[in-house]
Design a protein around this motif. Sequence first.
Motif, short mmCIF file in Angstrom:
data_model
loop_
_atom_site.label_atom_id
_atom_site.label_comp_id
_atom_site.label_asym_id
_atom_site.label_seq_id
_atom_site.Cartn_x
_atom_site.Cartn_y
_atom_site.Cartn_z
N VAL A 91 -0.72 58.15 -20.09
CA VAL A 91 -1.41 58.91 -21.14
C VAL A 91 -2.14 60.10 -20.55
CG1 VAL A 91 -3.25 58.80 -22.88
CG2 VAL A 91 -1.59 56.94 -22.70
N GLU A 95 -1.54 64.07 -21.45
CA GLU A 95 -2.59 65.02 -21.81
C GLU A 95 -2.55 66.25 -20.93
OE1 GLU A 95 -6.51 63.60 -22.33
OE2 GLU A 95 -5.94 61.89 -23.55
N GLY A 250 4.34 61.10 -17.27
CA GLY A 250 3.60 61.77 -18.34
C GLY A 250 3.65 63.28 -18.19
N ASN A 296 5.72 64.34 -26.62
CA ASN A 296 4.46 64.16 -25.92
C ASN A 296 3.35 63.74 -26.88
OD1 ASN A 296 1.75 65.17 -24.91
ND2 ASN A 296 2.96 65.59 -23.09
N GLN A 300 1.32 60.20 -27.36
CA GLN A 300 -0.14 60.16 -27.27
C GLN A 300 -0.74 59.51 -28.50
OE1 GLN A 300 -2.73 63.21 -25.63
NE2 GLN A 300 -0.94 64.49 -25.33
N LEU A 303 -0.20 55.78 -28.23
CA LEU A 303 -0.80 55.05 -27.12
C LEU A 303 -2.30 55.24 -26.98
CD1 LEU A 303 1.90 55.76 -24.38
CD2 LEU A 303 1.58 53.65 -25.68
N HIS A 304 -2.86 56.25 -27.63
CA HIS A 304 -4.28 56.56 -27.40
C HIS A 304 -5.19 55.40 -27.79
CE1 HIS A 304 -7.26 59.72 -26.51
NE2 HIS A 304 -8.03 59.04 -27.34
N THR A 307 -4.69 52.21 -25.57
CA THR A 307 -5.21 52.48 -24.23
C THR A 307 -6.73 52.39 -24.20
OG1 THR A 307 -3.34 53.92 -23.69
CG2 THR A 307 -5.31 54.16 -22.35
#
Length: 627
Positions: A91, A95, A250, A296, A300, A303-304, A307
């Motif tokens: 992640v 970013e 990533g 991407n 994100q 998974l944000h 995570t």
Amino acid sequence: MGDEQTRGRRDADLTGQLGTTLRHFMHLESTSAALLVVASLLALAWANSAWSHGYEHLWETVLSVRFGDIGLSMDLHHWVNDGLMVVFFFVIGLEVRRELAVGELTDRRRMVVPLVAGAGGLLLPAMIYLMLNPSGEAARGWGIVIGTDTAFLLGMLALVGPSVSTQLRIFLLTLTVIDDIVAVSVIGVAYTENLRIGPLLVAGLALVGIFVLDRVKVWRAGPYVLLVLIAWVATLGAGLHASIAGMLAGLLVPAAEPTRAQMEVATSRFRAFRQSPLPTLQRETRDQLTRTISVNERLQETLHIPTSYLIVPVFALANAGVDLRNGVLGEALSSPVTWGVVAGLVLGKTLGIGAGALAATRMGLGRLPQGVGGGHVLGGAALSGIGFTVSLLIITLAFDSETLQRDAIVGVLISVVIASALGWLIFQLSARFLGQRDAALPKVLSPPIDPERDHIYGDEDAEVTLIEYLDYECPFCARATGTANEVRDYFGPRIRYVVRHLPLPQHPHAELAAVAAEAAARQGKFWEMHLHLFANQNQLELQDLAGYAAVLGLDVEQFLRDLEDPELAEHVRDDMASAEASGARGTPTFFIGPHRHEGRYDARTLIATLERAATGETARLGMRSRR
């Protein structure tokens, strides 16, 4: 689209225009920090209770995943550190790639101050640690103090930092990007032994495969995820810590803005589905909508939350449990490893980052983000001393000795408390004595509307005012989405609509198009040219502009002379300067009266906000008349 259509697209829009989304993530980060604290305290309490054996036994439990003769077998502690934490670093890599492609780091000049500050925050902590632990196995722990826990840092910033810290958040995120890349590289290089070439080649091929998927424009997330899994397993087999595979993968997953063509196709698909709601059209519409958002950002978005809410707290639960009974705490407090970690993280990060940022700005290498003061930077530097996740991970790799591991973990836990308290204190002092409170972009239109220079559509005494900073190549401005037109149609004579220019650097024809609109204004045809430019966004070369002038009945020779007039170019640059002063960084940016609108900017939202503004103004006028 303007850079703020999605979360993180330029520093401007991440902080300025997507207020609702940003507040959501600031809330998520503060909640994640609270969960980290709770998980750490729970781990400590458990490890120091009568049930401590259960804590150790849990993480020693072996879990195997097998497909026939092929499989992977590790205890739960390694599944967390070598498995779940790969997602965390993945992640972070996502970013970083997004920031490099469409966010803060697209303007490489913005990297200079964070880069210098980040270098100071890496070198000084390591030097301080090695001063206290110059030799032996203890010296291997220098890597413990170089990393910053990005999730914990941003979470604590939301808890103890300025009430609005969006610009400071961007600065610290850019800085921790450098920290994270170096820390993962250290994990992969300095703390890796017995490297195996065969699996390493497989991991390399998997990463190359991700690069190839990007080049051939594969838009489905599944192939990327599959190759990330292959890279993870192969990296483990190669003897490298898998975090390096997560970060590199990533970094390779593509991030891009939606294009005008994609949006037009998605819109046409949706209209077709609305007219004929068939399963095939539903599937085509869904796929086309998905394609407009990069892999991407979709990953994100997926998974944000797990995570922040699951992976990082579970990591804390698995690694923060240190048995401090029977005099162990006293021994740790007398260990140079403990205080090397504390001094390196707290003192080294605060002074290294603070001095690095000061040196870079004093030498003219760059400047701090608008709204961020020296006190803000120093407070953020103190919070960067929270090395928690990365530090705990490196401890397990740096030391074989359980005593040294215990001492280092105690140092990391002490650092979290001291760094958080020091950051809070610095922010409080900065607010009180330096007036450095909010670390955010300006929110008030500057300068105010000037009827002598601004382009105003509607009555000067209209009930409500909508100002738009726009870019004629931005597919999300004005006519491209119909937002401004729909709002104007709804309010009719009750609204005045004002346009100012903000051509973005990634749109090569936008500034010339803005000058063309001003040239048309000299012949009384600003609004006609305004609409014509948006109707032909993909054709804004000089010869195209001359053709539009002819279509609109302008004196073409005069129009072409005006295109070269420095006064008109200066007019556009003045609008860009006013955008800077008003906190507008991307397009479209709207102001409701003198105040910058934050959050969604679809027609329905703007209409509701304008109606509330009109109601408030009516109430104020009523109170004045009664007086």
